[in-house]
Write an enzyme that holds these catalytic residues in place. Sequence first.
Site, PDB file in Angstrom:
ATOM      1  N   ASP A  20       0.520  -1.388  -0.482  1.00  9.01           N
ATOM      2  CA  ASP A  20      -0.009   0.154   0.065  1.00  9.01           C
ATOM      3  C   ASP A  20       0.540   1.447   0.095  1.00  9.01           C
ATOM      4  O   ASP A  20       0.655   2.194  -1.408  1.00  9.01           O
ATOM      5  CB  ASP A  20      -0.859  -0.151   1.271  1.00  9.01           C
ATOM      6  CG  ASP A  20      -2.125  -1.093   1.200  1.00  9.01           C
ATOM      7  OD1 ASP A  20      -1.913  -1.727   0.916  1.00  9.01           O
ATOM      8  OD2 ASP A  20      -3.122  -0.920   1.726  1.00  9.01           O
ATOM      9  N   ARG A 100      -1.558   5.657  16.611  1.00 11.52           N
ATOM     10  CA  ARG A 100      -1.342   6.830  16.199  1.00 11.52           C
ATOM     11  C   ARG A 100      -0.908   8.025  16.398  1.00 11.52           C
ATOM     12  O   ARG A 100      -0.092   8.993  15.821  1.00 11.52           O
ATOM     13  CB  ARG A 100      -3.084   6.342  15.292  1.00 11.52           C
ATOM     14  CG  ARG A 100      -3.534   5.210  14.513  1.00 11.52           C
ATOM     15  CD  ARG A 100      -2.219   4.550  13.507  1.00 11.52           C
ATOM     16  NE  ARG A 100      -3.082   3.159  13.423  1.00 11.52           N
ATOM     17  CZ  ARG A 100      -2.158   2.303  12.864  1.00 11.52           C
ATOM     18  NH1 ARG A 100      -0.446   2.581  13.244  1.00 11.52           N
ATOM     19  NH2 ARG A 100      -2.622   1.494  12.209  1.00 11.52           N
ATOM     20  N   ASP A 129      -8.387   5.377  11.589  1.00  9.70           N
ATOM     21  CA  ASP A 129      -7.168   5.772  11.690  1.00  9.70           C
ATOM     22  C   ASP A 129      -6.548   7.033  10.942  1.00  9.70           C
ATOM     23  O   ASP A 129      -6.039   7.800  10.984  1.00  9.70           O
ATOM     24  CB  ASP A 129      -6.172   4.819  10.925  1.00  9.70           C
ATOM     25  CG  ASP A 129      -5.713   2.892  11.986  1.00  9.70           C
ATOM     26  OD1 ASP A 129      -5.606   3.339  12.289  1.00  9.70           O
ATOM     27  OD2 ASP A 129      -5.219   2.820  11.501  1.00  9.70           O
ATOM     28  N   SER A 180      -6.388  -8.153   7.086  1.00 10.79           N
ATOM     29  CA  SER A 180      -5.224  -6.700   7.018  1.00 10.79           C
ATOM     30  C   SER A 180      -4.681  -6.754   8.515  1.00 10.79           C
ATOM     31  O   SER A 180      -5.438  -7.224   9.346  1.00 10.79           O
ATOM     32  CB  SER A 180      -6.575  -5.943   7.097  1.00 10.79           C
ATOM     33  OG  SER A 180      -6.081  -4.948   7.324  1.00 10.79           O
TER      34      SER A 180
END
Length: 400
Positions: A20, A100, A129, A180
């Site tokens: 990605d 994050r 996210d 994922s």
Amino acid sequence: MTKKTDKIKKIILAYSGGLDTSVILKWLKQTYKCDIITLTCDLGQEEDLAGVDQKALDTGASKAYVEDLRNEFAKDFIFPMMRSSVVYEGSYLLGTSIARPLISKRLVEIARSEGADAISHGATGKGNDQVRFELSVASLAPDLQVIAPWRTWELSSRTDLIKFAEKNNIPLPTGSKRYSMDRNMLHLSYESGELEDPWEEAGEGTYTLTTPIEKTPNEPEYITIEFKNGDPIAINEKEYAPAALVMNLNKIAGKHGIGRIDMVENRFVGMKSRGVYETPGGTLIHAAHRDLESICLDREVMHIRDSLIPRYAACIYNGFWYSPEREVLQALIDKSQENISGTVRLKLFKGNVFCVGRKSPNSLFRKDIATFEHDDVYNQAMATGFIQLNGLRIQGHNKI
């Protein structure tokens, strides 16, 4: 949202080196025709990051940062969260969520030092996210633009990414990813695949950090965790740096199959999502910390703090770490933790953690009052008036 592409001169990209973000790096270079600087963070995911900087440079980055943030992550993010005994929707220990804010902070700091005017991330338009990254940037550096390719480009599937990578000579990852996944020292998460059906049991390969219950030891293991002011500092009387402590507890708990969660959660963006999480060491810290509070924390303070857990959890889960409400809550939580020092003994067996002993120099437990044997400090007759007074308000409320 981004503005005109010709206004962006330099972008800082959160980069893992996977498919990605490698595609995103090349796409940003082609679309914005500017310098792209990558940031790869070591948060204890135990991946080999050797060569990830060179891969970024080969894919079009003008500069690549690879940073070891493990101790900062544990000390300044995981531990403050754990002081609150927080849990989201009764199960989730917020392993992805708490990472994050730190990544966002470093993106902003590098953007400042490099004179960048935008940051970019690889979060999808369906997930939480994207919210966490962008709300953090909005708080820390509202002047920076944020580029979220998944919300703007024409690529819409893994097949599209692979085709783009092949066309642009981007090396493809070996093997196929069934799920994922997101990993750091606190947890490992799994989504997609059969997990998109909430009735289907998680299949083979869903667990990595924890041993299947059928293969765990047939004898229990006892360990101790020592805390100081609400933070874990030692395992079995041996002190560790924050990151090493978490990662050692992962191994101990994982051996016994502890820390597995399979849940359907409410995402901030409005959908329900099924996820499987492994949080072995964090589960031990959470259980031991909560247990130590039982003898060190005043009853009313505990009840006030507990009433705020859902709000504090929402701050982290929804991306409001850098918000005034989280900072106010943190101040209250940290005040409550001033006397949370002591040791908890845990019994680990077949996926379970049992708190079987606790001691503290700040203990509020009084054996002379709590005993069922004879005592000279508690007059049991006083309970009569206490009950009568509390009964006044409800007398006759439910007459039969």
